[in-house]
Design a protein around this motif. Structure first.
Motif, PDB file in Angstrom:
ATOM      1  N   TYR A  99      41.508  43.533  34.916  1.00  0.00           N
ATOM      2  CA  TYR A  99      40.063  43.711  35.052  1.00  0.00           C
ATOM      3  C   TYR A  99      39.693  45.186  34.979  1.00  0.00           C
ATOM      4  O   TYR A  99      40.528  46.084  35.132  1.00  0.00           O
ATOM      5  CB  TYR A  99      39.577  43.136  36.383  1.00  0.00           C
ATOM      6  N   LEU A 100      38.399  45.420  34.754  1.00  0.00           N
ATOM      7  CA  LEU A 100      37.788  46.734  34.837  1.00  0.00           C
ATOM      8  C   LEU A 100      36.539  46.578  35.695  1.00  0.00           C
ATOM      9  O   LEU A 100      35.793  45.598  35.539  1.00  0.00           O
ATOM     10  CB  LEU A 100      37.409  47.249  33.448  1.00  0.00           C
ATOM     11  N   GLY A 101      36.316  47.524  36.591  1.00  0.00           N
ATOM     12  CA  GLY A 101      35.175  47.369  37.477  1.00  0.00           C
ATOM     13  C   GLY A 101      34.734  48.677  38.089  1.00  0.00           C
ATOM     14  O   GLY A 101      35.232  49.754  37.751  1.00  0.00           O
ATOM     15  N   VAL A 102      33.787  48.562  39.010  1.00  0.00           N
ATOM     16  CA  VAL A 102      33.278  49.720  39.744  1.00  0.00           C
ATOM     17  C   VAL A 102      33.245  49.368  41.224  1.00  0.00           C
ATOM     18  O   VAL A 102      33.059  48.207  41.602  1.00  0.00           O
ATOM     19  CB  VAL A 102      31.872  50.141  39.263  1.00  0.00           C
ATOM     20  N   LYS A 103      33.412  50.431  42.069  1.00  0.00           N
ATOM     21  CA  LYS A 103      33.409  50.256  43.510  1.00  0.00           C
ATOM     22  C   LYS A 103      32.499  51.294  44.126  1.00  0.00           C
ATOM     23  O   LYS A 103      32.654  52.494  43.888  1.00  0.00           O
ATOM     24  CB  LYS A 103      34.822  50.387  44.063  1.00  0.00           C
ATOM     25  N   ASN A 104      31.542  50.807  44.913  1.00  0.00           N
ATOM     26  CA  ASN A 104      30.582  51.676  45.568  1.00  0.00           C
ATOM     27  C   ASN A 104      30.579  51.363  47.058  1.00  0.00           C
ATOM     28  O   ASN A 104      30.578  50.187  47.446  1.00  0.00           O
ATOM     29  CB  ASN A 104      29.184  51.465  44.989  1.00  0.00           C
ATOM     30  N   LYS A 105      30.576  52.392  47.896  1.00  0.00           N
ATOM     31  CA  LYS A 105      30.692  52.162  49.332  1.00  0.00           C
ATOM     32  C   LYS A 105      29.491  51.436  49.912  1.00  0.00           C
ATOM     33  O   LYS A 105      29.576  50.835  50.983  1.00  0.00           O
ATOM     34  CB  LYS A 105      30.920  53.484  50.060  1.00  0.00           C
ATOM     35  N   ASN A 106      28.366  51.464  49.211  1.00  0.00           N
ATOM     36  CA  ASN A 106      27.158  50.804  49.707  1.00  0.00           C
ATOM     37  C   ASN A 106      26.935  49.421  49.106  1.00  0.00           C
ATOM     38  O   ASN A 106      26.368  48.539  49.755  1.00  0.00           O
ATOM     39  CB  ASN A 106      25.929  51.668  49.432  1.00  0.00           C
ATOM     40  N   PHE A 107      27.368  49.224  47.861  1.00  0.00           N
ATOM     41  CA  PHE A 107      27.077  47.973  47.152  1.00  0.00           C
ATOM     42  C   PHE A 107      28.309  47.101  46.922  1.00  0.00           C
ATOM     43  O   PHE A 107      28.189  45.994  46.415  1.00  0.00           O
ATOM     44  CB  PHE A 107      26.398  48.284  45.817  1.00  0.00           C
ATOM     45  N   GLY A 108      29.488  47.585  47.288  1.00  0.00           N
ATOM     46  CA  GLY A 108      30.685  46.782  47.153  1.00  0.00           C
ATOM     47  C   GLY A 108      31.412  47.028  45.854  1.00  0.00           C
ATOM     48  O   GLY A 108      31.244  48.061  45.201  1.00  0.00           O
ATOM     49  N   GLU A 109      32.211  46.048  45.447  1.00  0.00           N
ATOM     50  CA  GLU A 109      33.070  46.178  44.271  1.00  0.00           C
ATOM     51  C   GLU A 109      32.808  45.041  43.296  1.00  0.00           C
ATOM     52  O   GLU A 109      32.689  43.879  43.700  1.00  0.00           O
ATOM     53  CB  GLU A 109      34.543  46.172  44.692  1.00  0.00           C
ATOM     54  N   VAL A 110      32.729  45.366  42.009  1.00  0.00           N
ATOM     55  CA  VAL A 110      32.540  44.376  40.955  1.00  0.00           C
ATOM     56  C   VAL A 110      33.710  44.492  39.979  1.00  0.00           C
ATOM     57  O   VAL A 110      34.031  45.591  39.515  1.00  0.00           O
ATOM     58  CB  VAL A 110      31.211  44.594  40.205  1.00  0.00           C
ATOM     59  N   ARG A 111      34.352  43.361  39.676  1.00  0.00           N
ATOM     60  CA  ARG A 111      35.477  43.317  38.732  1.00  0.00           C
ATOM     61  C   ARG A 111      35.167  42.314  37.623  1.00  0.00           C
ATOM     62  O   ARG A 111      34.769  41.178  37.914  1.00  0.00           O
ATOM     63  CB  ARG A 111      36.761  42.892  39.430  1.00  0.00           C
ATOM     64  N   ALA A 112      35.393  42.702  36.386  1.00  0.00           N
ATOM     65  CA  ALA A 112      35.168  41.798  35.250  1.00  0.00           C
ATOM     66  C   ALA A 112      36.443  41.716  34.425  1.00  0.00           C
ATOM     67  O   ALA A 112      37.071  42.741  34.122  1.00  0.00           O
ATOM     68  CB  ALA A 112      34.016  42.300  34.387  1.00  0.00           C
ATOM     69  N   GLY A 113      36.837  40.481  34.071  1.00  0.00           N
ATOM     70  CA  GLY A 113      38.033  40.278  33.260  1.00  0.00           C
ATOM     71  C   GLY A 113      38.670  38.943  33.568  1.00  0.00           C
ATOM     72  O   GLY A 113      37.996  37.907  33.613  1.00  0.00           O
ATOM     73  N   ARG A 114      39.971  38.953  33.777  1.00  0.00           N
ATOM     74  CA  ARG A 114      40.727  37.758  34.176  1.00  0.00           C
ATOM     75  C   ARG A 114      41.105  37.951  35.644  1.00  0.00           C
ATOM     76  O   ARG A 114      41.936  38.806  35.976  1.00  0.00           O
ATOM     77  CB  ARG A 114      41.969  37.603  33.306  1.00  0.00           C
ATOM     78  N   ASN A 115      40.505  37.155  36.506  1.00  0.00           N
ATOM     79  CA  ASN A 115      40.634  37.349  37.946  1.00  0.00           C
ATOM     80  C   ASN A 115      41.169  36.096  38.637  1.00  0.00           C
ATOM     81  O   ASN A 115      40.862  34.971  38.231  1.00  0.00           O
ATOM     82  CB  ASN A 115      39.273  37.685  38.563  1.00  0.00           C
ATOM     83  N   GLN A 116      41.948  36.330  39.689  1.00  0.00           N
ATOM     84  CA  GLN A 116      42.338  35.216  40.552  1.00  0.00           C
ATOM     85  C   GLN A 116      41.085  34.631  41.193  1.00  0.00           C
ATOM     86  O   GLN A 116      40.197  35.356  41.629  1.00  0.00           O
ATOM     87  CB  GLN A 116      43.294  35.708  41.629  1.00  0.00           C
ATOM     88  N   SER A 117      40.994  33.301  41.223  1.00  0.00           N
ATOM     89  CA  SER A 117      39.791  32.668  41.743  1.00  0.00           C
ATOM     90  C   SER A 117      39.617  32.972  43.223  1.00  0.00           C
ATOM     91  O   SER A 117      40.583  33.192  43.960  1.00  0.00           O
ATOM     92  CB  SER A 117      39.842  31.151  41.517  1.00  0.00           C
ATOM     93  N   THR A 118      38.379  32.984  43.671  1.00  0.00           N
ATOM     94  CA  THR A 118      38.092  33.264  45.075  1.00  0.00           C
ATOM     95  C   THR A 118      38.684  32.194  45.996  1.00  0.00           C
ATOM     96  O   THR A 118      38.859  32.436  47.192  1.00  0.00           O
ATOM     97  CB  THR A 118      36.570  33.356  45.309  1.00  0.00           C
ATOM     98  N   LEU A 119      39.032  31.025  45.457  1.00  0.00           N
ATOM     99  CA  LEU A 119      39.684  29.997  46.264  1.00  0.00           C
ATOM    100  C   LEU A 119      40.986  30.523  46.855  1.00  0.00           C
ATOM    101  O   LEU A 119      41.409  30.125  47.934  1.00  0.00           O
ATOM    102  CB  LEU A 119      39.950  28.761  45.403  1.00  0.00           C
ATOM    103  N   ASP A 120      41.631  31.445  46.146  1.00  0.00           N
ATOM    104  CA  ASP A 120      42.909  31.991  46.592  1.00  0.00           C
ATOM    105  C   ASP A 120      42.738  33.084  47.643  1.00  0.00           C
ATOM    106  O   ASP A 120      43.704  33.476  48.287  1.00  0.00           O
ATOM    107  CB  ASP A 120      43.672  32.555  45.389  1.00  0.00           C
ATOM    108  N   TYR A 121      41.522  33.578  47.840  1.00  0.00           N
ATOM    109  CA  TYR A 121      41.301  34.673  48.781  1.00  0.00           C
ATOM    110  C   TYR A 121      41.612  34.277  50.218  1.00  0.00           C
ATOM    111  O   TYR A 121      41.845  35.151  51.064  1.00  0.00           O
ATOM    112  CB  TYR A 121      39.849  35.169  48.686  1.00  0.00           C
ATOM    113  N   ILE A 122      41.600  32.978  50.527  1.00  0.00           N
ATOM    114  CA  ILE A 122      41.905  32.524  51.882  1.00  0.00           C
ATOM    115  C   ILE A 122      43.242  31.789  51.932  1.00  0.00           C
ATOM    116  O   ILE A 122      43.533  31.065  52.889  1.00  0.00           O
ATOM    117  CB  ILE A 122      40.782  31.625  52.429  1.00  0.00           C
TER     118      ILE A 122
END
Length: 357
Positions: A99-122
């Motif tokens: 992925y390629l993305g941006v991270k901002n301390k106020n607005f969070g992080e955005v990643r675009a590309g091939r990502n592990q699904s959020t189902l795996d986050y827990i």
């Protein structure tokens, strides 16, 4: 004075270049597994039996990642990670999280590309390693090697974007949203929908965590909701044990029956060795595999790890999976592929070495 300024400028540029350099990382995990697997078909013509020793690679990978400042508050973040097979079975690089993305301390992080699904986050309840390091597949495909069958698993999603919320006032919550696009790459031959996902984790750092996640049309054609809980007993008593539980329900578009899955696990640290070590046990139960109300499975696995070094780990494990009324395709005497139903039983014991860098 000019020489001093020039030297200072060169030093500053060198520091900036070093900070912008990507980190190269990876791991190689190779194991020897004894595999005994059977498929007992309702029609004896299609019975299958495997009894062999396999050399396997598990989640071996190589990648690079890093970040670079855009402004005082915003960084570019990136990762390129590819699966490799030291056993030589598949010699091509396969994209993992890229992925390629941006991270901002106020607005969070955005990643675009091939990502592990959020189902795996827990997915912090799974303690199995090696052969059993997954939730598995919930069905046998045509000519598929016999393997353990469990509830629907989470995976990496192409053409996806993830937003990870920033921390607000040190609240013990992590929240992420995901969207995946149907790019219609098959020229309209199928009618897939865009996918959505979300995950929320509660962790105060006291040894107790809770998680809930949901996704639609990402890992399956349908909806999945998953909940998890873990507790580190060592935070409350003299017992170096972490307990975990996961419950999941999957609602398939093509079935009126929901698939229900449960995982319970325990991991215990061993303190009587020269180096860190642990043992674990995990039990999986799934009802209505792949939406088939007559198909269920049970799995039990025990294993352990010994850390020669922090990045050099020996693994050992043994487990069994049994599934009833599983459907698959097999070739008849005329080499025609026909549907058949039967029961599977898979036993695997293995040992392996993992090296991280």
């Amino acid at each position: 004075m000019k020489k001093l300024l020039l030297a200072s400028a060169v030093a500053a540029l060198s520091v900036s270049a070093a900070q912008a350099a990507p980190t190269i990382y990876g791991k190689a995990f190779v194991a020897a597994d004894y595999v005994n697997a059977e498929f007992d078909s309702n029609n004896n013509t299609f019975d299958r039996d495997e009894d062999t020793v396999e050399i396997n690679s598990y989640s071996s990978r190589i990648g690079l990642k890093g970040s670079e400042a855009m402004t005082a508050d915003t960084d570019v973040v990136y990762q390129l990670e590819y699966g490799i097979r030291p056993d030589g079975e598949d010699r091509t690089f396969k994209s993992r999280d890229t992925y390629l993305g941006v991270k901002n301390k106020n607005f969070g992080e955005v990643r675009a590309g091939r990502n592990q699904s959020t189902l795996d986050y827990i997915n912090n309840v799974i303690v199995n390693e090696g052969y059993w390091d997954n939730l598995g597949s919930n069905n046998l495909n045509s000519n598929q090697q016999l393997a353990g069958l469990n509830m629907s698993d989470s995976g990496r999603i192409n053409n996806s974007i993830i937003w990870k919320a920033p921390k607000y006032n040190n609240m013990p919550l992590d929240f992420a949203l995901m969207y995946s696009s149907d790019r219609n790459e098959d020229n309209g031959l199928t009618d897939k929908d865009d996918g959505y996902g979300a995950a929320l984790t509660f962790d105060q750092g006291t040894g107790f965590t809770l998680g809930v996640a949901y996704d639609k049309d990402q890992n399956i054609s349908g909806d999945i909701i998953r909940g998890t809980a873990t507790v580190n007993l060592g935070k409350y008593m003299a017992a170096p044990v972490t307990l975990g539980a996961l419950y999941q329900q999957a609602d398939f578009d093509y079935s009126s029956e929901d698939e229900k899955g449960l995982v319970v696990s325990a991991n215990m640290d061993l303190n009587n060795f020269a180096r860190p070590a642990n043992v674990y046990v995990q039990y999986n139960n799934t009802e209505s595999l792949d939406g088939n109300k007559d198909s269920d499975s049970d799995q039990i696995v025990v294993g352990g790890k010994y850390f020669f070094k922090d990045n050099l780990i020996m693994h050992a494990y043994a487990g069994m999976n049994k599934a009833d009324n599983v459907s698959t395709k097999a070739a008849d005497i005329d080499d025609n592929m026909v549907n058949t139903i039967g029961d599977t039983e898979v036993f695997v014991a293995g040992t392996g070495l993992e090296y991280r860098f």
